[in-house]
Design an enzyme around this catalytic site. Structure first.
Site, mmCIF file in Angstrom:
data_model
loop_
_atom_site.group_PDB
_atom_site.id
_atom_site.type_symbol
_atom_site.label_atom_id
_atom_site.label_comp_id
_atom_site.label_asym_id
_atom_site.label_seq_id
_atom_site.Cartn_x
_atom_site.Cartn_y
_atom_site.Cartn_z
ATOM 1 N N HIS A 95 11.621 -4.466 1.761
ATOM 2 C CA HIS A 95 10.589 -3.446 1.562
ATOM 3 C C HIS A 95 11.054 -2.484 0.467
ATOM 4 O O HIS A 95 12.255 -2.317 0.246
ATOM 5 C CB HIS A 95 10.342 -2.679 2.866
ATOM 6 C CG HIS A 95 9.125 -1.816 2.823
ATOM 7 N ND1 HIS A 95 9.157 -0.542 2.303
ATOM 8 C CD2 HIS A 95 7.847 -2.047 3.204
ATOM 9 C CE1 HIS A 95 7.939 -0.016 2.383
ATOM 10 N NE2 HIS A 95 7.127 -0.899 2.925
ATOM 11 N N GLU A 143 2.690 -6.205 -2.602
ATOM 12 C CA GLU A 143 2.093 -4.885 -2.789
ATOM 13 C C GLU A 143 2.838 -4.124 -3.882
ATOM 14 O O GLU A 143 4.059 -4.076 -3.882
ATOM 15 C CB GLU A 143 2.079 -4.076 -1.482
ATOM 16 C CG GLU A 143 3.417 -3.953 -0.783
ATOM 17 C CD GLU A 143 3.323 -3.229 0.553
ATOM 18 O OE1 GLU A 143 2.200 -2.939 1.003
ATOM 19 O OE2 GLU A 143 4.374 -2.946 1.137
ATOM 20 N N SER A 202 0.357 4.163 7.024
ATOM 21 C CA SER A 202 -0.189 5.522 7.031
ATOM 22 C C SER A 202 -1.670 5.561 7.358
ATOM 23 O O SER A 202 -2.146 6.501 7.995
ATOM 24 C CB SER A 202 0.083 6.204 5.677
ATOM 25 O OG SER A 202 -0.447 5.439 4.613
#
Length: 230
Positions: A95, A143, A202
């Site tokens: 990540h 992403e 989020s």
């Protein structure tokens, strides 16, 4: 290793939640995933994973990191065998908030396969996505780092380019497009553009009603799946 049904969802609380709060969210995700007949991955702090596992029955529990070490020396590292023994089924690697060099990533994916853990590897650009695909993880989260947590999803060109980069190397890798995904509309869009799964952090954590948000997002996924089968 558990097989994953497409499309699938991931709830990734990162370090926003822990203890009773993360267990509360896990129970909600467990219920909504079951109602929508979807596979749902759920990450958490290492110390909370056994509690999350015990409190749920439909979630696929994932660690947020793992090291490639073997039993023995390794103070402060995350041992693959310990995750497996705790009922963890998958691990997120590379990540943007916990990046790994390609060599370490290769070793870690190999160790995960040895103990029977699925690997969920993050990538940024199309070229990085292609390189990571050569390591043959179970699935990838494509992403752009710049969009993580912004509420803005990846553009169509990026999604198509990263999907193509991965599938050109290994068509068996499952692909998640998740940057900024926070609504049912976002979920439908990334699935229409070829993603196998999606989810959020989020967009879920900051929602005033966790259950309503998950029902919106997973409901959109279930509706898309039903429409594809019709």
């Amino acid at each position: 290793m558990t097989g994953i049904r497409k499309p699938f969802f991931i709830v990734n609380p990162k370090s926003y939640l822990y203890g009773d709060d993360v267990v509360k969210l896990a129970k909600i995700a467990d219920k909504v995933a079951s109602q929508n007949q979807l596979d749902c991955l759920f990450t958490g702090q290492l110390i909370d994973l056994p509690r999350i596992k015990a409190a749920t029955s439909h979630l696929i529990i994932a660690a947020q990191h793992m090291d490639p070490l073997r039993p023995g020396r390794g103070m402060g590292h995350v041992l693959p065998e310990a995750l497996k023994a705790a009922g963890v089924e998958a691990v997120v690697l590379n990540h943007a908030e916990k990046p790994l060099g390609i060599g370490v990533l290769d070793q870690t994916i190999t160790r995960a396969k040895e103990v029977g853990l699925m690997t969920i590897v993050c990538s940024d650009t199309p070229s990085e996505s292609r390189a990571i695909a050569t390591l043959h993880p179970t699935m990838m989260i494509c992403e752009p780092t710049s969009l993580i947590g912004t509420g803005s999803i990846s553009n169509e060109d990026y999604i198509k380019a990263t999907n193509e980069a991965v599938r050109d190397v290994d068509a068996n890798i499952l692909i998640m497009q998740a940057a900024g995904v926070s609504t049912g509309v976002d979920v439908k869009k990334v699935l229409q553009l070829g993603a196998d799964g999606t989810g959020g952090t989020s967009g879920i954590i900051k929602a005033p009603d966790w259950q309503a948000k998950l029902e919106e997002m997973m409901g959109a996924m279930a509706a898309y799946k039903e429409a594809q089968l019709a």
